[in-house]
Design an enzyme around this catalytic site. Structure first.
Site, mmCIF file in Angstrom:
data_model
loop_
_atom_site.group_PDB
_atom_site.id
_atom_site.type_symbol
_atom_site.label_atom_id
_atom_site.label_comp_id
_atom_site.label_asym_id
_atom_site.label_seq_id
_atom_site.Cartn_x
_atom_site.Cartn_y
_atom_site.Cartn_z
ATOM 1 N N CYS A 96 0.820 -1.206 0.000
ATOM 2 C CA CYS A 96 0.000 0.000 0.000
ATOM 3 C C CYS A 96 0.861 1.266 0.000
ATOM 4 O O CYS A 96 1.493 1.571 -1.000
ATOM 5 C CB CYS A 96 -0.982 -0.043 1.165
ATOM 6 N N HIS A 194 -3.716 -5.991 1.910
ATOM 7 C CA HIS A 194 -3.582 -6.149 3.351
ATOM 8 C C HIS A 194 -4.178 -7.494 3.740
ATOM 9 O O HIS A 194 -4.582 -8.280 2.906
ATOM 10 C CB HIS A 194 -4.322 -5.029 4.081
#
Length: 236
Positions: A96, A194
């Site tokens: 990310c 994630h």
């Protein structure tokens, strides 16, 4: 592993800035899957006030908010340790915010372009809408794996340059652009996944390990494989 040690050094970069979504789990699972195979390991935590050692084997970066992301990128560029480690043959797995800042450029909270670390040929900016939810994607065939799964929560969109290849191709979720998810270049990997990503995808964890260790002994299926199948079933 490095020529000077038989210990696999796993370096977790800036847990004080880039650890918003539990991405430390990537370090824990790499450590565990190596130890189950009898590979000596050392997990090194490098905080933002510390220099990044260039002698590690696998470097991990996690997600973070806009301001910590900018601070992390500035410090990594001025420090230079991560870039030297890649030049020495180390692997990188970045998630990310970490994925965006290891690229050539990324956007701040007003989408102004800022320079990245420059170890992955991508350019990132802000999309019109936020991508939130489960992702299912097929790993690039060159990497030899199957489907991967994770959870995304980002407004970034990433455009790959000619030196980078998509990590995977999405069937559920947005990722980079609604068609591809993540990128890799040599032994440098970035992703929006994630969950954390590597506990949810044992094959992907073993791929990162093999890049530094070589051939791995197979492990009996366990909770990681069960979690992987559970999340795939829930998302499709």
């Amino acid at each position: 592993m490095s020529d000077t040690s038989s210990t696999l050094r796993i370096v977790w970069i800036y847990p004080d800035l880039l650890s918003t979504y539990g991405d430390q789990g990537n370090a824990l699972i790499l450590n565990r899957r190596a130890q189950l195979r009898g590979i000596p390991t050392e997990v090194v935590y490098v905080y933002s006030s510390d220099p990044v050692p260039a002698e590690g084997d696998i470097y991990l970066l996690g997600g973070g908010e806009d301001r910590p992301q900018i601070l992390a990128a500035d410090r990594l560029r001025s420090d230079g340790g991560l870039k030297r480690a890649v030049e020495n043959g180390a692997s990188v797995f970045a998630v990310c915010a970490g994925y965006q800042i290891i690229g050539e450029s990324y956007g701040d909270d007003d989408d102004n372009p800022l320079p990245g670390v420059g170890i992955l040929d991508i350019h990132s900016g802000r999309g019109e809408s936020r991508a939130v939810g489960e992702i299912v994607a097929q790993l690039d065939p060159t990497l030899g794996g199957g489907r991967i799964t994770g959870f995304e929560n980002h407004q970034g969109r990433s455009r790959l340059g000619s030196d980078a290849a998509p990590l995977s191709y999405t069937s559920v979720g947005i990722g980079n652009d609604g068609q591809t998810e993540g990128a890799y270049q040599g032994k440098v990997v970035g992703t929006y996944l994630h969950g954390p990503a590597l506990p949810r995808n044992p094959e992907l964890a073993d791929l990162v390990l093999r890049w530094r260790v070589g051939t791995l002994e197979p492990l009996a299926p366990s909770w990681g494989e069960k979690l992987h199948e559970e999340r795939l079933t829930a998302a499709v």
